[in-house]
Write a protein that holds these residues in place. Structure first.
Motif, PDB file in Angstrom:
ATOM      1  N   MET A 186       0.839  -1.181   0.000  1.00 38.94           N
ATOM      2  CA  MET A 186       0.000   0.000   0.000  1.00 38.94           C
ATOM      3  C   MET A 186       0.882   1.241   0.000  1.00 38.94           C
ATOM      4  O   MET A 186       1.890   1.279   0.690  1.00 38.94           O
ATOM      5  CB  MET A 186      -0.898  -0.015   1.236  1.00 38.94           C
ATOM      6  N   ASN A 187       0.512   2.225  -0.779  1.00 37.07           N
ATOM      7  CA  ASN A 187       1.280   3.455  -0.843  1.00 37.07           C
ATOM      8  C   ASN A 187       0.644   4.507   0.055  1.00 37.07           C
ATOM      9  O   ASN A 187      -0.537   4.812  -0.057  1.00 37.07           O
ATOM     10  CB  ASN A 187       1.359   3.942  -2.297  1.00 37.07           C
ATOM     11  N   PHE A 188       1.448   5.074   0.944  1.00 39.39           N
ATOM     12  CA  PHE A 188       0.966   6.067   1.903  1.00 39.39           C
ATOM     13  C   PHE A 188       0.920   7.480   1.314  1.00 39.39           C
ATOM     14  O   PHE A 188       0.383   8.382   1.940  1.00 39.39           O
ATOM     15  CB  PHE A 188       1.899   6.101   3.125  1.00 39.39           C
ATOM     16  N   SER A 189       1.496   7.676   0.127  1.00 41.94           N
ATOM     17  CA  SER A 189       1.616   9.024  -0.431  1.00 41.94           C
ATOM     18  C   SER A 189       0.282   9.747  -0.491  1.00 41.94           C
ATOM     19  O   SER A 189      -0.741   9.173  -0.854  1.00 41.94           O
ATOM     20  CB  SER A 189       2.215   8.966  -1.839  1.00 41.94           C
ATOM     21  N   GLY A 190       0.320  11.037  -0.127  1.00 43.47           N
ATOM     22  CA  GLY A 190      -0.880  11.864  -0.207  1.00 43.47           C
ATOM     23  C   GLY A 190      -0.872  12.936   0.859  1.00 43.47           C
ATOM     24  O   GLY A 190       0.031  13.014   1.700  1.00 43.47           O
ATOM     25  N   LYS A 191      -1.907  13.787   0.801  1.00 45.18           N
ATOM     26  CA  LYS A 191      -2.104  14.839   1.799  1.00 45.18           C
ATOM     27  C   LYS A 191      -3.309  14.454   2.633  1.00 45.18           C
ATOM     28  O   LYS A 191      -4.327  14.015   2.104  1.00 45.18           O
ATOM     29  CB  LYS A 191      -2.372  16.189   1.128  1.00 45.18           C
ATOM     30  N   TYR A 192      -3.172  14.645   3.937  1.00 46.84           N
ATOM     31  CA  TYR A 192      -4.230  14.264   4.869  1.00 46.84           C
ATOM     32  C   TYR A 192      -4.527  15.442   5.793  1.00 46.84           C
ATOM     33  O   TYR A 192      -3.606  16.094   6.279  1.00 46.84           O
ATOM     34  CB  TYR A 192      -3.785  13.063   5.715  1.00 46.84           C
ATOM     35  N   GLU A 193      -5.818  15.686   6.051  1.00 47.41           N
ATOM     36  CA  GLU A 193      -6.208  16.765   6.953  1.00 47.41           C
ATOM     37  C   GLU A 193      -6.785  16.162   8.224  1.00 47.41           C
ATOM     38  O   GLU A 193      -7.604  15.238   8.171  1.00 47.41           O
ATOM     39  CB  GLU A 193      -7.248  17.675   6.294  1.00 47.41           C
ATOM     40  N   VAL A 200       2.301   4.532  16.126  1.00 46.92           N
ATOM     41  CA  VAL A 200       1.734   3.627  15.133  1.00 46.92           C
ATOM     42  C   VAL A 200       0.886   4.461  14.185  1.00 46.92           C
ATOM     43  O   VAL A 200      -0.015   5.181  14.605  1.00 46.92           O
ATOM     44  CB  VAL A 200       0.857   2.534  15.793  1.00 46.92           C
ATOM     45  N   THR A 201       1.200   4.396  12.896  1.00 43.65           N
ATOM     46  CA  THR A 201       0.439   5.099  11.870  1.00 43.65           C
ATOM     47  C   THR A 201      -0.148   4.055  10.940  1.00 43.65           C
ATOM     48  O   THR A 201       0.590   3.269  10.353  1.00 43.65           O
ATOM     49  CB  THR A 201       1.344   6.064  11.073  1.00 43.65           C
ATOM     50  N   GLU A 202      -1.470   4.063  10.825  1.00 35.22           N
ATOM     51  CA  GLU A 202      -2.145   3.044  10.023  1.00 35.22           C
ATOM     52  C   GLU A 202      -2.997   3.707   8.951  1.00 35.22           C
ATOM     53  O   GLU A 202      -3.728   4.650   9.223  1.00 35.22           O
ATOM     54  CB  GLU A 202      -3.021   2.168  10.922  1.00 35.22           C
ATOM     55  N   ILE A 253      14.160   3.545  14.370  1.00 35.72           N
ATOM     56  CA  ILE A 253      13.957   2.745  13.166  1.00 35.72           C
ATOM     57  C   ILE A 253      12.461   2.588  12.948  1.00 35.72           C
ATOM     58  O   ILE A 253      11.744   2.162  13.852  1.00 35.72           O
ATOM     59  CB  ILE A 253      14.626   1.361  13.293  1.00 35.72           C
ATOM     60  N   VAL A 254      11.986   2.969  11.761  1.00 38.78           N
ATOM     61  CA  VAL A 254      10.574   2.813  11.416  1.00 38.78           C
ATOM     62  C   VAL A 254      10.423   1.498  10.667  1.00 38.78           C
ATOM     63  O   VAL A 254      11.183   1.213   9.742  1.00 38.78           O
ATOM     64  CB  VAL A 254      10.069   3.987  10.546  1.00 38.78           C
ATOM     65  N   LYS A 255       9.434   0.713  11.102  1.00 38.56           N
ATOM     66  CA  LYS A 255       9.183  -0.583  10.471  1.00 38.56           C
ATOM     67  C   LYS A 255       7.785  -0.599   9.871  1.00 38.56           C
ATOM     68  O   LYS A 255       6.890   0.093  10.356  1.00 38.56           O
ATOM     69  CB  LYS A 255       9.306  -1.707  11.496  1.00 38.56           C
ATOM     70  N   LEU A 256       7.616  -1.412   8.841  1.00 42.64           N
ATOM     71  CA  LEU A 256       6.307  -1.616   8.229  1.00 42.64           C
ATOM     72  C   LEU A 256       5.743  -2.924   8.765  1.00 42.64           C
ATOM     73  O   LEU A 256       6.378  -3.965   8.684  1.00 42.64           O
ATOM     74  CB  LEU A 256       6.437  -1.684   6.702  1.00 42.64           C
ATOM     75  N   GLU A 257       4.534  -2.845   9.348  1.00 41.49           N
ATOM     76  CA  GLU A 257       3.836  -4.052   9.789  1.00 41.49           C
ATOM     77  C   GLU A 257       2.691  -4.284   8.817  1.00 41.49           C
ATOM     78  O   GLU A 257       1.896  -3.374   8.576  1.00 41.49           O
ATOM     79  CB  GLU A 257       3.293  -3.884  11.206  1.00 41.49           C
ATOM     80  N   GLY A 258       2.599  -5.498   8.284  1.00 41.04           N
ATOM     81  CA  GLY A 258       1.600  -5.751   7.258  1.00 41.04           C
ATOM     82  C   GLY A 258       1.941  -4.880   6.058  1.00 41.04           C
ATOM     83  O   GLY A 258       3.114  -4.655   5.763  1.00 41.04           O
ATOM     84  N   ASP A 259       0.933  -4.340   5.387  1.00 37.95           N
ATOM     85  CA  ASP A 259       1.226  -3.446   4.264  1.00 37.95           C
ATOM     86  C   ASP A 259       0.664  -2.046   4.502  1.00 37.95           C
ATOM     87  O   ASP A 259       0.699  -1.203   3.616  1.00 37.95           O
ATOM     88  CB  ASP A 259       0.684  -4.026   2.955  1.00 37.95           C
ATOM     89  N   ASN A 260       0.152  -1.782   5.732  1.00 38.45           N
ATOM     90  CA  ASN A 260      -0.503  -0.493   5.934  1.00 38.45           C
ATOM     91  C   ASN A 260      -0.223   0.144   7.297  1.00 38.45           C
ATOM     92  O   ASN A 260      -0.924   1.041   7.708  1.00 38.45           O
ATOM     93  CB  ASN A 260      -2.021  -0.658   5.789  1.00 38.45           C
ATOM     94  N   ARG A 261       0.836  -0.318   8.001  1.00 35.17           N
ATOM     95  CA  ARG A 261       1.083   0.201   9.340  1.00 35.17           C
ATOM     96  C   ARG A 261       2.567   0.515   9.527  1.00 35.17           C
ATOM     97  O   ARG A 261       3.413  -0.359   9.365  1.00 35.17           O
ATOM     98  CB  ARG A 261       0.629  -0.825  10.363  1.00 35.17           C
ATOM     99  N   LEU A 262       2.867   1.765   9.894  1.00 31.82           N
ATOM    100  CA  LEU A 262       4.228   2.196  10.200  1.00 31.82           C
ATOM    101  C   LEU A 262       4.370   2.259  11.714  1.00 31.82           C
ATOM    102  O   LEU A 262       3.552   2.889  12.395  1.00 31.82           O
ATOM    103  CB  LEU A 262       4.508   3.579   9.607  1.00 31.82           C
ATOM    104  N   VAL A 263       5.419   1.624  12.247  1.00 32.49           N
ATOM    105  CA  VAL A 263       5.599   1.524  13.693  1.00 32.49           C
ATOM    106  C   VAL A 263       7.011   1.965  14.064  1.00 32.49           C
ATOM    107  O   VAL A 263       7.982   1.575  13.410  1.00 32.49           O
ATOM    108  CB  VAL A 263       5.378   0.065  14.154  1.00 32.49           C
ATOM    109  N   THR A 264       7.126   2.783  15.127  1.00 31.39           N
ATOM    110  CA  THR A 264       8.440   3.165  15.642  1.00 31.39           C
ATOM    111  C   THR A 264       8.320   3.537  17.111  1.00 31.39           C
ATOM    112  O   THR A 264       7.218   3.673  17.644  1.00 31.39           O
ATOM    113  CB  THR A 264       9.052   4.332  14.828  1.00 31.39           C
ATOM    114  N   ASN A 265       9.465   3.701  17.752  1.00 37.37           N
ATOM    115  CA  ASN A 265       9.520   4.191  19.128  1.00 37.37           C
ATOM    116  C   ASN A 265      10.402   5.421  19.158  1.00 37.37           C
ATOM    117  O   ASN A 265      11.506   5.411  18.621  1.00 37.37           O
ATOM    118  CB  ASN A 265      10.082   3.126  20.077  1.00 37.37           C
ATOM    119  N   LEU A 266       9.871   6.478  19.765  1.00 37.79           N
ATOM    120  CA  LEU A 266      10.624   7.719  19.928  1.00 37.79           C
ATOM    121  C   LEU A 266      10.883   7.870  21.421  1.00 37.79           C
ATOM    122  O   LEU A 266      10.034   8.381  22.148  1.00 37.79           O
ATOM    123  CB  LEU A 266       9.831   8.911  19.385  1.00 37.79           C
ATOM    124  N   LYS A 267      12.012   7.344  21.864  1.00 36.97           N
ATOM    125  CA  LYS A 267      12.324   7.268  23.289  1.00 36.97           C
ATOM    126  C   LYS A 267      11.227   6.465  23.971  1.00 36.97           C
ATOM    127  O   LYS A 267      11.017   5.313  23.657  1.00 36.97           O
ATOM    128  CB  LYS A 267      12.499   8.653  23.891  1.00 36.97           C
TER     129      LYS A 267
END
Length: 127
Positions: A1-8, A101-103, A82-96
């Motif tokens: 899945m491509n995440f590209s785009g603008k979101y409001e 999680v971005t889905e 480090i940002v990882k892709l889970e499945g094909d539609n979820r970006l996961v990372t830890n900031l401290k």
């Protein structure tokens, strides 16, 4: 899945308590709570550029999936993660101590930040 785009931003939950918990000054919290931010995601293969604009504040992070990158947090601090892709539609990372999680589901982008037992949820729609 491509995440590209603008979101409001359409809605958010726990904005004020979460921002207080991470140390954002009250003045910035009050300014930011009613602003409809926009997020622009540019994806090329495993490379991403994410630009979040909230009023006059612009936060830009660039990363490649699975590789360490320096990411700027909501407080302006830069952390390596480090940002990882889970499945094909979820970006996961830890900031401290914050998990991020971005889905993407259709045209809806859901971003959940968790600090301890406090969760901040943002729902944005592709425009």
């Amino acid at each position: 899945m491509n995440f590209s785009g603008k979101y409001e931003l359409q809605s958010q939950e726990n904005f004020e308590p979460f921002m207080k918990a991470i140390g954002l000054p009250d003045e910035m919290i009050q300014k930011g709570k009613d602003i409809k931010s926009t997020s622009e995601i540019e994806q090329s293969g495993k490379s991403f550029k994410v630009t979040v604009t909230t009023g006059s504040k612009v936060l830009v992070n660039e990363f490649t999936l699975g590789e360490e990158a320096e990411l700027e947090t909501l407080t302006g601090e830069k952390v390596k993660s480090i940002v990882k892709l889970e499945g094909d539609n979820r970006l996961v990372t830890n900031l401290k101590s914050i998990s991020s999680v971005t889905e993407l589901s259709g045209d809806i982008l859901t971003h959940i930040l968790t600090l301890g037992d406090l969760t901040y949820k943002r729902i944005s729609k592709r425009i």
